[in-house]
Every structure is written in structure tokens, then in C-alpha cells.
Design an enzyme around this catalytic site. Structure first.
Site, mmCIF file in Angstrom:
data_model
loop_
_atom_site.group_PDB
_atom_site.id
_atom_site.type_symbol
_atom_site.label_atom_id
_atom_site.label_comp_id
_atom_site.label_asym_id
_atom_site.label_seq_id
_atom_site.Cartn_x
_atom_site.Cartn_y
_atom_site.Cartn_z
ATOM 1 N N HIS A 157 -6.923 5.440 -10.141
ATOM 2 C CA HIS A 157 -6.325 5.087 -8.847
ATOM 3 C C HIS A 157 -6.570 6.205 -7.849
ATOM 4 O O HIS A 157 -6.096 7.319 -8.027
ATOM 5 C CB HIS A 157 -4.819 4.850 -9.027
ATOM 6 C CG HIS A 157 -4.141 4.383 -7.792
ATOM 7 N ND1 HIS A 157 -3.051 5.024 -7.270
ATOM 8 C CD2 HIS A 157 -4.404 3.336 -6.978
ATOM 9 C CE1 HIS A 157 -2.658 4.391 -6.186
ATOM 10 N NE2 HIS A 157 -3.459 3.367 -5.984
ATOM 11 N N ASP A 176 -9.290 3.161 -1.448
ATOM 12 C CA ASP A 176 -8.965 2.395 -0.252
ATOM 13 C C ASP A 176 -9.997 2.725 0.819
ATOM 14 O O ASP A 176 -10.480 3.852 0.891
ATOM 15 C CB ASP A 176 -7.576 2.779 0.228
ATOM 16 C CG ASP A 176 -6.540 2.542 -0.853
ATOM 17 O OD1 ASP A 176 -6.065 1.402 -0.940
ATOM 18 O OD2 ASP A 176 -6.245 3.466 -1.623
ATOM 19 N N HIS A 220 -6.592 6.533 1.731
ATOM 20 C CA HIS A 220 -5.539 5.588 1.395
ATOM 21 C C HIS A 220 -4.724 5.149 2.603
ATOM 22 O O HIS A 220 -4.441 3.980 2.790
ATOM 23 C CB HIS A 220 -4.604 6.189 0.341
ATOM 24 C CG HIS A 220 -3.505 5.273 -0.057
ATOM 25 N ND1 HIS A 220 -2.257 5.343 0.505
ATOM 26 C CD2 HIS A 220 -3.472 4.248 -0.932
ATOM 27 C CE1 HIS A 220 -1.496 4.395 -0.019
ATOM 28 N NE2 HIS A 220 -2.210 3.726 -0.901
ATOM 29 N N GLU A 235 -10.467 2.800 -8.260
ATOM 30 C CA GLU A 235 -9.913 2.073 -7.124
ATOM 31 C C GLU A 235 -9.760 3.058 -5.977
ATOM 32 O O GLU A 235 -9.158 4.114 -6.125
ATOM 33 C CB GLU A 235 -8.541 1.479 -7.488
ATOM 34 C CG GLU A 235 -7.892 0.682 -6.367
ATOM 35 C CD GLU A 235 -7.089 1.520 -5.385
ATOM 36 O OE1 GLU A 235 -6.968 1.074 -4.225
ATOM 37 O OE2 GLU A 235 -6.592 2.599 -5.734
#
Length: 96
Positions: free
Chosen positions: A13, A42, A55, A40
Site C-alpha cells: 500500500h 494513488d 496519496h 497500490e
């Protein structure tokens, strides 16, 4: 880290945000070395239409800058220190 053949999937993450500044190449590399099978991150768009892995909607929390990503050019974002606030040991050190 995990046994081969396990049904467990490891997803990094924001890379390995606990051990390196999130959404950075260093963090992604650490996650892969640590056994992550997927990463993952953003993505936001800068004012000049470039994709930026960050993020938050702003650069405030994770860099030494302030302001919305959408109001900054890619060059302005690149000049920021993405490890400015990162500390892996609750404030005893800031290695980046």
C-alpha cells in the site's frame, strides 16, 4: 516473508509506506524486495496534465511544500522533498 504456495496475496500500500516515504520509487522497491506481489499507489494530475503518484490532494502531509497537486506543475512537484516528514522510528530520525 510469506510461504510460497500460500493463498495470501501481499499488496504494498503506497509501496512500503511504513519503511520508506510513501508513493516513491524507494518505497515501491522496498515493497517488491519485501515480497509484495502488487503495489497500490494513488495518482493525481498536475496543472500541466502530468500524472503524479501522491496519496493526498495536496503535497502538505508528505513533502516540504504546501498546496493542491492540481495547482502545481510537474516541475514544481519534482522540486519538493517527498521524504521531508518521513520517520520510520516515531521521530527519532528523518533519514530521507
Amino acid at each position: 516473508m510469506f510461504q510460497a504456495g500460500s493463498d495470501t496475496q501481499v499488496i504494498g500500500h503506497r509501496g512500503a509506506a511504513g519503511v520508506a516515504p510513501e508513493n516513491t520509487v524507494v518505497s515501491i522497491e522496498r515493497a517488491i524486495r519485501g515480497g509484495a506481489q502488487a503495489i497500490e499507489v494513488d495518482v493525481h494530475v498536475s496543472t500541466d496534465g502530468r500524472l503524479v503518484t501522491i496519496h493526498d490532494d495536496t503535497v502538505d502531509r508528505t513533502t516540504d511544500g504546501t498546496g493542491p497537486v492540481e495547482n502545481m506543475t510537474l516541475d514544481e512537484i519534482r522540486r519538493l522533498d517527498a521524504g521531508h516528514h518521513f520517520t520510520p522510528d516515531r521521530g527519532r530520525s528523518f533519514p530521507y
